[in-house]
Design a protein around this motif. Structure first.
Motif, PDB file in Angstrom:
ATOM      1  N   ILE A  97       0.818  -1.210   0.000  1.00 35.50           N
ATOM      2  CA  ILE A  97       0.000   0.000   0.000  1.00 35.50           C
ATOM      3  C   ILE A  97       0.857   1.268   0.000  1.00 35.50           C
ATOM      4  O   ILE A  97       0.564   2.237  -0.706  1.00 35.50           O
ATOM      5  CB  ILE A  97      -0.956   0.010   1.206  1.00 35.50           C
ATOM      6  N   TYR A  98       1.951   1.253   0.780  1.00 34.87           N
ATOM      7  CA  TYR A  98       2.747   2.470   0.936  1.00 34.87           C
ATOM      8  C   TYR A  98       3.981   2.525   0.037  1.00 34.87           C
ATOM      9  O   TYR A  98       4.709   3.528   0.052  1.00 34.87           O
ATOM     10  CB  TYR A  98       3.161   2.618   2.398  1.00 34.87           C
ATOM     11  N   HIS A  99       4.206   1.484  -0.743  1.00 37.87           N
ATOM     12  CA  HIS A  99       5.374   1.461  -1.640  1.00 37.87           C
ATOM     13  C   HIS A  99       4.966   0.855  -2.983  1.00 37.87           C
ATOM     14  O   HIS A  99       5.552  -0.129  -3.444  1.00 37.87           O
ATOM     15  CB  HIS A  99       6.517   0.650  -1.009  1.00 37.87           C
ATOM     16  N   GLN A 100       3.995   1.475  -3.624  1.00 39.16           N
ATOM     17  CA  GLN A 100       3.474   0.918  -4.866  1.00 39.16           C
ATOM     18  C   GLN A 100       4.418   1.103  -6.051  1.00 39.16           C
ATOM     19  O   GLN A 100       4.193   0.538  -7.115  1.00 39.16           O
ATOM     20  CB  GLN A 100       2.100   1.502  -5.166  1.00 39.16           C
ATOM     21  N   ASP A 101       5.483   1.870  -5.850  1.00 36.30           N
ATOM     22  CA  ASP A 101       6.524   1.928  -6.867  1.00 36.30           C
ATOM     23  C   ASP A 101       7.436   0.710  -6.776  1.00 36.30           C
ATOM     24  O   ASP A 101       8.186   0.407  -7.714  1.00 36.30           O
ATOM     25  CB  ASP A 101       7.364   3.195  -6.684  1.00 36.30           C
ATOM     26  N   LEU A 102       7.349  -0.019  -5.672  1.00 38.50           N
ATOM     27  CA  LEU A 102       8.193  -1.190  -5.435  1.00 38.50           C
ATOM     28  C   LEU A 102       7.422  -2.496  -5.578  1.00 38.50           C
ATOM     29  O   LEU A 102       7.938  -3.485  -6.110  1.00 38.50           O
ATOM     30  CB  LEU A 102       8.800  -1.108  -4.020  1.00 38.50           C
ATOM     31  N   VAL A 103       6.177  -2.519  -5.101  1.00 37.24           N
ATOM     32  CA  VAL A 103       5.390  -3.755  -5.022  1.00 37.24           C
ATOM     33  C   VAL A 103       4.075  -3.614  -5.785  1.00 37.24           C
ATOM     34  O   VAL A 103       3.399  -2.592  -5.677  1.00 37.24           O
ATOM     35  CB  VAL A 103       5.074  -4.110  -3.553  1.00 37.24           C
ATOM     36  N   THR A 104       3.720  -4.645  -6.531  1.00 40.52           N
ATOM     37  CA  THR A 104       2.394  -4.725  -7.119  1.00 40.52           C
ATOM     38  C   THR A 104       1.890  -6.160  -6.982  1.00 40.52           C
ATOM     39  O   THR A 104       2.539  -6.987  -6.346  1.00 40.52           O
ATOM     40  CB  THR A 104       2.396  -4.264  -8.597  1.00 40.52           C
ATOM     41  N   LEU A 105       0.735  -6.440  -7.559  1.00 40.18           N
ATOM     42  CA  LEU A 105       0.134  -7.767  -7.419  1.00 40.18           C
ATOM     43  C   LEU A 105       0.067  -8.495  -8.757  1.00 40.18           C
ATOM     44  O   LEU A 105       0.075  -7.866  -9.821  1.00 40.18           O
ATOM     45  CB  LEU A 105      -1.288  -7.649  -6.847  1.00 40.18           C
TER      46      LEU A 105
END
Length: 320
Positions: free
Chosen positions: A247-255
């Motif tokens: 949620i807070y690092h969407q430049d790093l993590v996605t689904l």
């Protein structure tokens, strides 16, 4: 872009996702840089995953024979492994999977790599993908990103809620109001070592903060196992903290919004959702594609998954 090929199972079309020839040629070389990891304190032969990976050189089990101290221990064990790998090969690709997962026989290292590249290409270059599910579990109903257009294009079936409900347990089907795989599930994720290490560091920092807050409530005579249970109850599972990282690092993590690699089965009847063809490949009746990692991610699912595995074991193993 969508699937390049379509096969059939009992007259029903199933998508087969492939990659461009130039990418496929590099996959043979690059797949040697991919490994699969699980955290499991028990003998891996007691779990669903063992039939397909117990003899694989690319597979590594962390935590064997260690005392179980809560679900969040996989964050710390995985982080230590990633630290070691980061010193020598920070771009090494690692896929984590829980041990209560069926790995379809057709999903070998090269296939995993191909599907990962497909997600990376479709998402505009994202590199860390967590499993995604339709079920809302453990998460506050806020700041939830919607299904991105690239995922809908890759597989439009993810938005077909009516089709999904037909494959669910009857009681579960009543509670769903929208389609889409928008909720993070930490039973499976993939990415390069250096980025997964960042994700684990974010999760570990959150866990440590909650642990420090929970420990003062412990009575001095309680056993270590009770302490672990109490702290876990107060802290939550690893999924809470990976959710925060997302949620807070969407430049790093996605689904994995399209379900190309990971397919959590919670709320679904395994026998209804998964079909096995004569070659032992597992097909997803909802998403109309070949499955890769089918995750039995709820206590209620365990007996159903065991029954499904026993029923289809011979056909599945015939492919290996």
């Amino acid at each position: 872009e969508g699937p390049e090929e379509v096969s059939e199972l009992n007259g029903t079309p199933y998508a087969v996702y492939s990659v461009p020839v130039s990418m496929a040629e590099s996959a043979a070389e690059e797949s040697s840089k991919l490994s699969v990891v699980t955290v499991e304190t028990r003998d891996i032969h007691q779990t669903f995953v063992s039939d397909f990976w117990k003899n694989s050189r690319e597979f590594k089990q962390l935590g064997l024979s260690k005392p179980w101290s809560g679900y969040y221990m996989k964050v710390f064990l995985l982080r230590e492994q990633l630290k070691v790998l980061n010193e020598t090969d920070p771009n090494h690709l690692v896929l984590f999977t829980d041990s209560d997962v069926f790995i379809s026989p057709q999903c070998d290292i090269k296939e995993i790599y191909n599907r990962y590249q497909k997600l990376k290409q479709a998402s505009g270059g994202m590199e860390v993908f967590f499993s995604a599910e339709i079920r809302r579990y453990e998460f506050p109903n806020r700041n939830i990103p919607e299904t991105p257009q690239w995922a809908k294009t890759l597989n439009p079936h993810i938005m077909d809620l009516s089709a999904a409900k037909k494959l669910m347990w009857r009681d579960d089907a009543k509670s769903y109001e929208q389609g889409g795989l928008i909720y993070l599930n930490s039973g499976g994720f993939i990415g390069p070592v250096h980025k997964l290490l960042r994700v684990c560091n974010i999760a570990a920092d959150g866990i440590r903060y909650k642990q420090r807050a929970a420990r003062p409530h412990r009575k001095s005579k309680e056993s270590s196992s009770l302490l672990a249970l109490e702290v876990e109850t107060a802290v939550g599972t690893d999924q809470h903290f990976f959710w925060d990282a997302y949620i807070y690092h969407q430049d790093l993590v996605t689904l994995d919004f399209a379900g190309l690699l990971f397919q959590p089965l919670a709320a679904f009847d395994p026998e209804a959702r998964m079909a096995v063809d004569q070659n032992g490949n597992i097909h997803d009746r909802w998403l109309k594609q070949e499955m890769c990692f089918a995750h039995c991610n709820s206590k209620e699912l365990k007996s159903g998954c065991k029954s499904w595995l026993e029923k289809h074991r011979a056909k599945l193993l015939g492919k290996v």
